[in-house]
Write an enzyme that holds these catalytic residues in place. Structure first.
Site, short mmCIF file in Angstrom:
data_model
loop_
_atom_site.label_atom_id
_atom_site.label_comp_id
_atom_site.label_asym_id
_atom_site.label_seq_id
_atom_site.Cartn_x
_atom_site.Cartn_y
_atom_site.Cartn_z
N GLU A 26 52.47 69.24 27.02
CA GLU A 26 51.07 68.80 26.96
C GLU A 26 50.15 69.86 27.60
O GLU A 26 50.50 70.47 28.60
CB GLU A 26 50.91 67.48 27.73
CG GLU A 26 49.47 66.98 27.75
CD GLU A 26 49.38 65.54 28.21
OE1 GLU A 26 49.86 64.66 27.48
OE2 GLU A 26 48.84 65.31 29.30
N GLN B 192 53.88 56.89 30.08
CA GLN B 192 53.32 57.39 31.32
C GLN B 192 54.48 58.04 32.10
O GLN B 192 55.65 57.69 31.87
CB GLN B 192 52.74 56.20 32.10
CG GLN B 192 52.16 56.51 33.45
CD GLN B 192 50.99 57.46 33.36
OE1 GLN B 192 51.20 58.66 33.12
NE2 GLN B 192 49.79 56.96 33.53
P1 FAD Z 1 45.34 49.94 25.79
O1 FAD Z 1 46.55 50.04 24.94
O2 FAD Z 1 44.10 49.40 25.16
O3 FAD Z 1 45.72 49.05 27.07
C1 FAD Z 1 44.80 48.92 28.17
C2 FAD Z 1 45.01 47.56 28.82
O4 FAD Z 1 44.59 46.52 27.91
C3 FAD Z 1 46.48 47.25 29.13
O5 FAD Z 1 46.51 46.46 30.30
C4 FAD Z 1 46.95 46.43 27.94
O6 FAD Z 1 48.02 45.56 28.26
C5 FAD Z 1 45.67 45.65 27.59
N1 FAD Z 1 45.59 45.35 26.15
C6 FAD Z 1 45.75 46.22 25.13
N2 FAD Z 1 45.57 45.59 23.95
C7 FAD Z 1 45.28 44.32 24.23
C8 FAD Z 1 44.97 43.16 23.45
N3 FAD Z 1 44.92 43.26 22.11
N4 FAD Z 1 44.72 41.98 24.06
C9 FAD Z 1 44.76 41.90 25.43
N5 FAD Z 1 45.04 42.95 26.23
C10 FAD Z 1 45.29 44.14 25.64
N6 FAD Z 1 43.17 59.24 29.03
C11 FAD Z 1 42.19 60.08 28.59
O7 FAD Z 1 41.01 59.89 28.93
N7 FAD Z 1 42.49 61.15 27.76
C12 FAD Z 1 43.76 61.40 27.34
O8 FAD Z 1 43.98 62.36 26.60
C13 FAD Z 1 44.81 60.53 27.79
N8 FAD Z 1 46.11 60.73 27.39
C14 FAD Z 1 47.09 59.86 27.80
C15 FAD Z 1 48.40 60.06 27.34
C16 FAD Z 1 49.43 59.20 27.76
C17 FAD Z 1 50.84 59.41 27.25
C18 FAD Z 1 49.14 58.13 28.65
C19 FAD Z 1 50.24 57.22 29.13
C20 FAD Z 1 47.84 57.91 29.10
C21 FAD Z 1 46.80 58.77 28.68
N9 FAD Z 1 45.47 58.59 29.08
C22 FAD Z 1 44.47 59.44 28.65
C23 FAD Z 1 45.13 57.49 30.02
C24 FAD Z 1 44.74 56.19 29.26
O9 FAD Z 1 43.54 56.39 28.56
C25 FAD Z 1 44.58 55.09 30.30
O10 FAD Z 1 45.83 54.76 30.87
C26 FAD Z 1 43.86 53.83 29.86
O11 FAD Z 1 43.56 53.06 31.03
C27 FAD Z 1 44.62 52.91 28.90
O12 FAD Z 1 44.74 53.47 27.67
P2 FAD Z 1 45.67 52.77 26.55
O13 FAD Z 1 45.46 53.53 25.33
O14 FAD Z 1 47.04 52.58 27.05
O15 FAD Z 1 44.93 51.33 26.45
#
Ligand code: FAD
Length: 286
Positions: A17, A174
């Site tokens: 990455e 993560q």
């Molecule tokens: P989601 O999948 O939307 O989940 C967020 C929360 O909402 C979780 O608690 C989940 O359980 C809940 N949730 C999801 N869908 C639903 C639903 N339909 N109903 C009810 N609850 C729900 N951040 C950046 O800014 N830029 C990056 O490039 C970046 N890259 C990343 C790469 C990886 C591999 C990881 C693990 C994280 C990265 N992040 C990045 C951080 C990420 O944006 C944060 O962790 C963020 O808080 C959650 O993103 P997510 O896409 O997992 O969210």
């Protein structure tokens, strides 16, 4: 090439990455590091997306340069402070540049995040948007130790099921420092019927300052074995670097040995760290 084709092949995959610069002044430095990492010929390279989207063009530009260097790029995209129009513009830009893979993310909700300006609530909303747009292989994030916003691990797994059903074709985890946490998580995913491939995200901790950052962004448990290394070598930069690379290498070898065939390294724009890890497992990757 699609990430799903790379990570489901028989050969183990190793990817890296990089993160884009915050300002154009640093573009050349980041580009140089990204291309040095690309020259190691990883299975693919991901390029993160700055919170708030202010650096979205840099993500697309760095991903394009990686592609031109002969390595498959995976461009990250967040949605929490975005309009549908901004997302579609980024998708058009990525398509024009020939980028085929996107990691669809919500992004962190920070104290200054204006949710009223966002057309999206969860990463699964973005995944659907990208799937409707068409032509991309879509991945998402997952959290072996549960996302900090999730009330419990059951609802966390339930959200991942929704994300997979909305079109997410693979997950990247993560960081974690105890492989048993991943094996346990994989079991819970499969028990809930979520069977998309999972790429294990490994962070080589090469300086003590990183620990503080890790604790602030994730709930990752730090095993005693790992903490002892930091206690003993944290103030000796060269030793800490060597020990951090060795710890990550040991984790990776154990993952491959246990059938986790895809490993992604949070290489933090450090070609020398990426290169040391790749050399340590060169025979396994053949
Ligand atoms: P989601 O999948 O939307 O989940 C967020 C929360 O909402 C979780 O608690 C989940 O359980 C809940 N949730 C999801 N869908 C639903 C639903 N339909 N109903 C009810 N609850 C729900 N951040 C950046 O800014 N830029 C990056 O490039 C970046 N890259 C990343 C790469 C990886 C591999 C990881 C693990 C994280 C990265 N992040 C990045 C951080 C990420 O944006 C944060 O962790 C963020 O808080 C959650 O993103 P997510 O896409 O997992 O969210």
């Amino acid at each position: 090439m699609k990430i799903t084709d790379i990570i489901t092949a028989e050969k183990p995959s190793l990817s890296f990455e990089v993160f884009p610069p915050k300002t154009s002044d640093n573009f050349d430095t980041v580009e140089k590091a990204a291309l040095e990492i690309a020259d190691l010929k990883p299975s693919f390279m991901s390029v993160t997306y700055g919170a708030g989207g202010g650096t979205s063009k840099f993500t697309a530009d760095i991903a394009e340069h990686i592609l031109n260097r002969g390595v498959t790029p995976l461009a990250h995209l967040t949605c929490i402070s975005s309009t549908g129009e901004a997302v579609k513009n980024q998708l058009k830009l990525l398509k024009e540049k020939g980028i085929e893979n996107i990691l669809a993310l919500r992004g962190d909700i920070l104290p200054d995040t204006d949710l009223s300006k966002s057309d999206y609530r969860y990463a699964s909303d973005l995944t659907k948007e990208i799937a409707d747009f068409g032509g991309f292989c879509i991945g998402g994030a997952c959290y072996p130790e549960c996302h900090p916003d999730s009330p419990d691990s059951e609802s966390d797994i339930e959200s991942l099921k929704i994300k997979a059903e909305s079109g997410c074709q693979f997950f990247t985890t993560q960081m974690f420092f105890d492989n048993n946490i991943l094996y346990n998580f994989m079991y819970r995913l499969l028990r809930r019927g979520v069977d998309v491939p999972v790429i294990a995200g490994i962070m080589p901790v090469t300086n003590a300052a990183q620990i503080k950052r890790i604790c602030s962004i994730s709930k990752s448990a730090l095993p005693q074995r790992f903490l002892r290394i930091v206690d003993r070598y944290g103030d000796k930069p060269e030793v800490m670097k060597q020990a951090g690379i060795a710890y990550a290498t040991e984790q990776i070898i154990d993952l491959y040995a246990n059938g986790i065939n895809a490993v992604h390294i949070y290489s933090m724009n450090k070609p020398e760290v990426a290169s040391a890890i790749k050399n340590n497992i060169s025979e396994i990757l053949k």
